[in-house]
Design an enzyme around this catalytic site. Structure first.
Site, mmCIF file in Angstrom:
data_model
loop_
_atom_site.group_PDB
_atom_site.id
_atom_site.type_symbol
_atom_site.label_atom_id
_atom_site.label_comp_id
_atom_site.label_asym_id
_atom_site.label_seq_id
_atom_site.Cartn_x
_atom_site.Cartn_y
_atom_site.Cartn_z
ATOM 1 N N ASP A 29 28.900 -17.464 -16.315
ATOM 2 C CA ASP A 29 29.401 -16.702 -15.174
ATOM 3 C C ASP A 29 28.292 -16.001 -14.403
ATOM 4 O O ASP A 29 28.531 -15.499 -13.309
ATOM 5 C CB ASP A 29 30.433 -15.671 -15.643
ATOM 6 C CG ASP A 29 31.653 -16.340 -16.267
ATOM 7 O OD1 ASP A 29 32.088 -17.368 -15.723
ATOM 8 O OD2 ASP A 29 32.152 -15.839 -17.291
ATOM 9 N N GLY A 30 27.115 -15.920 -14.962
ATOM 10 C CA GLY A 30 25.974 -15.376 -14.238
ATOM 11 C C GLY A 30 25.917 -13.872 -14.170
ATOM 12 O O GLY A 30 25.312 -13.334 -13.233
ATOM 13 N N CYS A 69 -31.545 24.936 6.726
ATOM 14 C CA CYS A 69 -30.160 24.612 6.380
ATOM 15 C C CYS A 69 -30.112 23.299 5.597
ATOM 16 O O CYS A 69 -31.134 22.635 5.413
ATOM 17 C CB CYS A 69 -29.295 24.522 7.633
ATOM 18 S SG CYS A 69 -29.772 23.175 8.746
ATOM 19 N N CYS A 89 -33.007 24.297 13.389
ATOM 20 C CA CYS A 89 -31.855 24.068 14.281
ATOM 21 C C CYS A 89 -31.124 25.337 14.647
ATOM 22 O O CYS A 89 -30.133 25.287 15.395
ATOM 23 C CB CYS A 89 -30.884 23.073 13.647
ATOM 24 S SG CYS A 89 -30.103 23.688 12.132
ATOM 25 N N CYS A 149 -43.249 24.460 2.275
ATOM 26 C CA CYS A 149 -43.737 25.456 3.235
ATOM 27 C C CYS A 149 -43.072 26.809 3.078
ATOM 28 O O CYS A 149 -43.559 27.797 3.636
ATOM 29 C CB CYS A 149 -43.551 24.952 4.662
ATOM 30 S SG CYS A 149 -41.827 24.696 5.132
ATOM 31 N N CYS A 192 23.890 -18.687 -16.191
ATOM 32 C CA CYS A 192 24.528 -19.003 -17.467
ATOM 33 C C CYS A 192 25.931 -19.497 -17.142
ATOM 34 O O CYS A 192 26.087 -20.287 -16.202
ATOM 35 C CB CYS A 192 24.524 -17.788 -18.396
ATOM 36 S SG CYS A 192 25.199 -16.284 -17.671
ATOM 37 N N CYS A 223 -42.048 18.864 6.575
ATOM 38 C CA CYS A 223 -42.947 18.646 5.441
ATOM 39 C C CYS A 223 -42.810 17.236 4.891
ATOM 40 O O CYS A 223 -43.799 16.623 4.464
ATOM 41 C CB CYS A 223 -42.673 19.673 4.347
ATOM 42 S SG CYS A 223 -43.082 21.369 4.810
ATOM 43 N N LYS A 253 29.740 -6.819 -15.953
ATOM 44 C CA LYS A 253 31.007 -6.191 -16.329
ATOM 45 C C LYS A 253 30.747 -5.027 -17.287
ATOM 46 O O LYS A 253 31.023 -5.095 -18.487
ATOM 47 C CB LYS A 253 31.932 -7.225 -16.948
ATOM 48 C CG LYS A 253 32.169 -8.430 -16.039
ATOM 49 C CD LYS A 253 33.069 -9.473 -16.660
ATOM 50 C CE LYS A 253 34.503 -9.010 -16.676
ATOM 51 N NZ LYS A 253 35.444 -10.074 -17.105
#
EC number: 3.1.3.95
Length: 1006
Positions: free
Chosen positions: A465-466, A853, A827, A848, A463, A878, A505
């Site tokens: 003065d920015g 597990c 297992c 069965c 603008c 099974c 400012k």
């Protein structure tokens, strides 16, 4: 006990002569208001008494009364009241901030007003409005001294306050002398806090003292210095207020944060050419510039821009690589001067955004001024760019109003809100102010800037003065495009870098110029207008912003309060020089409203959303005035639009009607702006301060007696009493929606914490139990393995649904299940029976019956139960056998085999007698016998089965072949689907398979 006493003391008039004429021993009188005085002065009496002097003069005002308190011993200092009209010196319990001190007014720390009292400190004015019936403080009003824009004394006994944030109030005093006394003190503070910044720091600001009883404000300075000094002392003593973070928690250098986050190191660099503010006094110390630009280039190109504000890179789009820059207007002049170095800086920045091989995008220059204003500035060596000097450049004029037009519209909307006319003229009055129109234009142009960047066009915004309109447009565009700036931390960095570091400012925009300190008035609510624009975006899309409405309100208040040092200067240079002269530090607001404070964190924030905001309607019809800031904090929105005659009037009120009476005594000349507005807008009219035309006593019945409780509640504050004052000394904003969400989230977090603690406790107990109990002694039965016993009718209904054609191939119904086992049958994995996780528990194969597990039974097969397809668990062995299609049996042979297998299995179970109707009680150690349905359970006639073959009723002997599970839970017959082989991945629900055991029902051939 006998007490020798002097003559009785008369403490009040009455019929029958003076009480002093009576004797103390006269106890027969019904009037016992007299109190005797003991002759022995060292004697301690058990009651209070009053010693009245100068009573014989006949004047109440000249008489003095000495009150001797309970258990008084003569020689103690008495409590003396010279007159009943003299104000008492008491203090309402209001917690003061560190470094805050009360200023005495006529030797009183709390001064009476109509309907309450007030006290003044070196930071604020606090007004306490009380209920006359219960003497309870109902409402507190807080006015920071630095927030006062205008203070006027009006006849008979009024003080009008206009605040920079947009609020207006009238304080009513008991006498004109009281009003004049308070006005003198407040006006001195008003003058001290509105001095030019060049004259403030000639002495140490911490030297304020309230010992001067005539006018304690004669040496007043911004409270931020005194506050910071006290906070630092508390921090050294380890007593830092809990609502403040330590100073080292706020990052001092923020340029590197954006530079690294946006990945700008490839084409850009951080320059320290302005380390000592030699190139540009209003720019930060470190600036992002293209890599091809040296410090010498910046020094040569900076003078071409107004005040040396050369083009600086402030943001880069990660998707399109477009660059956003800011600067001030070029020094073109009438002769159209140009600067090759300035053109080089812009060209290098734009070049970095272009991708090799793609079409070159246009470079957009957005001038926030109108064309007329920009062209008129050429007469003062200003102007705008010539697009011929910049490659593929396009110039756009935005036509945003300057600071004088913004100030005029702000004054108009403030006057409209506090001096409403008839309701039918409300929209017309609002339109006349132009405030919402300016806000809409700002949002539209910011959206256009964001649109250019999203399409790959680099943009330069400036603008005159920015530092005003430029900052507004660029920051709003960044918020619209980058989700980081919509977070609490990102928004903080946006304010600190684009507003504070780049030299908006802030001090001059809130400074009231009067006297010989200058003819130009630069005050304008530019920052407040920006916050209101952000509030509109937040209101439209609340889930995209991490900070709350209360966060924006707190920023708006402290931008003018003078409590924090963040908004006291125009640039980094001024702040550095002030701190060097004063040898002190300042507390930043970010230590208070950072992300650590949950009150300012949006509970409905969508943290996973990235990218630009969704389309927002920024038309004037969709905007509304920021009532929570411009009006009283504790007023409801409906009060402003209610008829004037229905509004209650108290000791401190908002002005209700406009008066042109000459009774108003102006403490400063009315503002009149006659300067040329190069944007083409009209001159700014002078502002007449509204007054109250009647005293509070004339309006005590202004609220009709017929008003309902709901209507009266509209005028009551949300929070009563001192709780309405926040920890930072200003009125708290209550956000009911956020408070409810915070409460829900806390309850949810607490529930999760309790569950985590419970799981941890179960784990701990499981570990202890595993260490104490051997695997052979552990016995546990899962709740999912227990089923309630059904009726015989339901069992027979299931039997009738058996379709041999749809039975599973190679399916072997089992009657005996493996008992409790400590490890998997395949297992050998050890089980943890107290674990809450499925992976650690034991499971049964529904084919069965083995104990397996989770890893060895991940597969499922489908059966039909009660007309629904149900998934059942099967072990790997099974499941593999089910795929052997060559062993598929016919439906008849499957039924025969299943029946014969059942008979053979039943014959081997201990305690089962196929020829008896009773249940055997022989129970082996490792197996629970089957239970046979007794004949008495079938008292009702057995219903005919709903089979397509229309079979006859089941014979009575069939009940001997309906067996139940070994765990005393009745087994239901399973009717299997034609396509039973279905594999489900590990993530599918295993709870259904755990809870449904296979119930074997076999029919004996008759």
């Amino acid at each position: 006990m006998t007490v020798t006493s002097s003559a009785a003391i008369d403490i009040g008039g009455g019929g029958g002569g003076r009480r002093s004429d009576r004797l103390d021993s006269d106890r027969t009188s019904e009037d016992m208001s007299f109190i005797a005085s003991p002759a022995n002065e060292s004697f301690q009496i058990g009651a209070s008494f009053v010693d009245v002097q100068n009573e014989s003069s006949g004047s109440i005002d000249t008489a003095t009364a000495t009150l001797h308190e309970l258990n008084y011993t003569f020689g103690m200092p008495p409590v003396t009241e010279e007159s009943e009209n003299m104000p008492q010196n008491y203090e309402t319990v209001v917690e003061l901030l560190p470094g805050e001190e009360r200023a005495p007014i006529n030797k009183l720390t709390e001064f009476p007003i109509e309907g309450g009292s007030l006290f003044v400190t070196n930071f604020r004015i606090v007004v306490i409005l009380k209920d006359k019936e219960v003497e309870e403080a109902l409402r507190f009003l807080v006015f920071p001294l630095q927030d006062i824009e205008q203070i006027d004394l009006a006849i008979p006994a009024f003080i009008h306050l206009s605040l920079k944030i947009g609020r207006m109030f009238t304080i009513c005093f008991k006498t004109a002398e009281d009003a004049a006394l308070v006005h003198k003190i407040l006006y001195t503070a008003f003058q001290r806090l509105n001095r030019p910044i060049s004259s403030i720091y000639t002495s140490r600001p911490q030297d304020w003292t309230s010992k001067n009883t005539d006018n304690p404000m004669q040496s007043l300075n911004a409270f931020a210095w005194k506050f910071s000094e006290a906070v630092d002392e508390l921090d050294r003593d380890g007593k830092l207020p809990s609502w403040l973070l330590r100073a080292d928690s706020v990052a001092q250098e923020i340029t590197h944060i954006d530079f690294n986050r946006l990945g700008m190191s490839e084409h850009f660099q951080i320059s320290s050419v302005n380390e000592n503010f030699e190139v540009c006094p209003t720019y930060p110390e470190k600036i992002i510039v293209p890599k091809g630009i040296t410090d010498d280039d910046i020094r040569k190109g900076a003078p071409y821009r107004s005040i040396g504000r050369f083009p600086a890179v402030i943001w880069r789009c990660r998707k399109t690589r477009a660059v956003l820059m800011r600067s001030s207007q070029p020094q073109v002049g009438i002769l159209s001067w140009r600067n090759p170095t300035d053109e080089k800086i812009i060209e290098e920045a734009v070049k970095a955004s272009r991708i090799e091989g793609e079409e070159k995008k246009q470079f957009i220059i957005m001038d926030a001024r109108g064309y007329t204003s920009a062209f008129a500035n050429r007469a003062r060596s200003g102007g705008f760019e010539n697009t011929e000097y910049y490659q593929q450049a396009k110039l756009e004029f935005l036509g945003l109003p300057n600071i004088h037009a913004v100030r005029g519209s702000f004054n108009n909307v403030r006057t409209m809100l506090h001096n409403l006319g008839p309701n039918e003229q409300l929209l017309t009055s609002l339109q006349t102010t132009g405030w919402l129109l300016n806000l809409s234009n700002l949002l539209v142009n910011a959206a256009n800037c964001a649109d250019h960047l999203s399409k790959g066009h680099s943009v330069l915004v400036h603008c005159s003065d920015g530092w005003d309109r430029t900052t507004q447009v660029t920051t709003l565009a960044k918020i619209m495009l980058d989700e980081y700036y919509r977070t609490v931390k990102g928004f903080e960095e946006l304010i600190r870098r684009d507003w504070i570091a780049f030299g908006h400012k802030l001090y001059d925009r809130q400074l009231v110029a009067f006297g010989n300190w200058g003819t130009s008035d630069e005050r304008s609510p530019v920052f407040l207008q920006f916050l209101e624009a952000v509030r509109h975006l937040q209101r439209e899309q609340p889930t995209l912003f991490q900070f709350t409405h209360a966060y924006l309100i707190k920023l708006a208040k402290h931008a003018y309060s003078g409590l924090f040092g963040s908004f006291l200067f125009n640039s980094h240079k001024e702040r550095r020089e002030a701190m060097e002269k004063c040898k002190g530090t300042l507390v930043d607001i970010w230590r208070f409203i950072g992300p650590h404070n949950e009150e300012y964190v949006n509970q409905s924030f969508d943290e996973h959303y990235t990218g630009a905001v969704k389309p927002v309607n920024v038309s004037v019809i969709n905007l509304r005035v920021w009532h929570e800031v411009f009006a009283d904090e504790e007023e409801h929105y409906t009060q402003i639009f209610s008829p004037k005659e229905e509004r209650p009037l108290s000791g401190c009120t908002t002005p209700m009607n406009t008066s042109t009476s000459t009774n108003l005594v102006k403490s400063k000349s009315s503002e009149s702006i006659n300067s040329l507005n190069v944007d083409g807008s009209a001159k700014e009219s002078s502002q007449q301060h509204p007054t109250c035309s009647t005293t509070p006593s004339d309006n005590t019945n202004s609220l009709p007696m017929s008003t309902s409780f709901i209507q009266q509640s509209l005028y009551q504050p949300k929070v009563r009493g001192v709780a309405a004052i926040d920890r930072d000394g200003v009125i708290r904003f209550e956000d009911d929606e956020q408070a409810m969400l915070r409460k829900k989230n806390k309850l949810r977090a607490e529930e999760i914490r309790r569950k985590d603690e419970k799981i941890e406790e179960l784990r701990r107990r499981a570990v202890l139990d595993t260490n104490k109990v051997s695997p052979g002694q552990r016995q546990s039965y899962s709740e999912s393995d227990v089923e309630t016993t059904g009726t015989l009718e339901r069992v027979m209904s299931d039997v009738s649904m058996v379709d041999p054609v749809n039975e599973l191939p190679h399916f072997k119904p089992n009657t005996t299940w493996e008992g409790e086992s400590g490890h998997c049958a395949y297992c050998k994995k050890e089980f943890n029976k107290l674990s809450v996780y499925v992976e650690d528990r034991q499971h049964h194969c529904r084919n069965c019956g083995r104990v397996v597990c989770e890893d060895c039974s991940k597969n499922r097969f489908s059966v039909i139960e009660e007309g629904k397809s149900v998934q059942k668990r099967a072990c790997d062995s099974c499941y593999d056998s089910m795929h052997e299609t060559d062993l598929k049996l016919s439906s008849s042979s499957t039924t025969t085999t299943s029946s014969s297998t059942k008979i053979e299995n039943d014959s081997n179970v201990p305690g089962l007698d196929n020829n008896s109707d009773n249940v055997s009680e022989n129970v082996s150690e490792n197996a629970i016998p089957d239970i046979i349905v007794e004949e008495k359970e079938a008292e009702d006639p057995i219903k005919e089965a709903e089979s397509p073959s229309k079979e006859t009723k089941c014979p009575k002997t069939l009940r001997n072949f309906i067996s139940f599970s070994p765990k005393s839970s009745m087994r239901k017959n399973k009717v299997h689907s034609r396509d039973p082989l279905k594999s489900i991945d590990e993530g599918s629900s295993s709870q259904q398979a755990e809870s449904d055991d296979v119930l074997d029902v076999n029919e004996q051939p008759l």
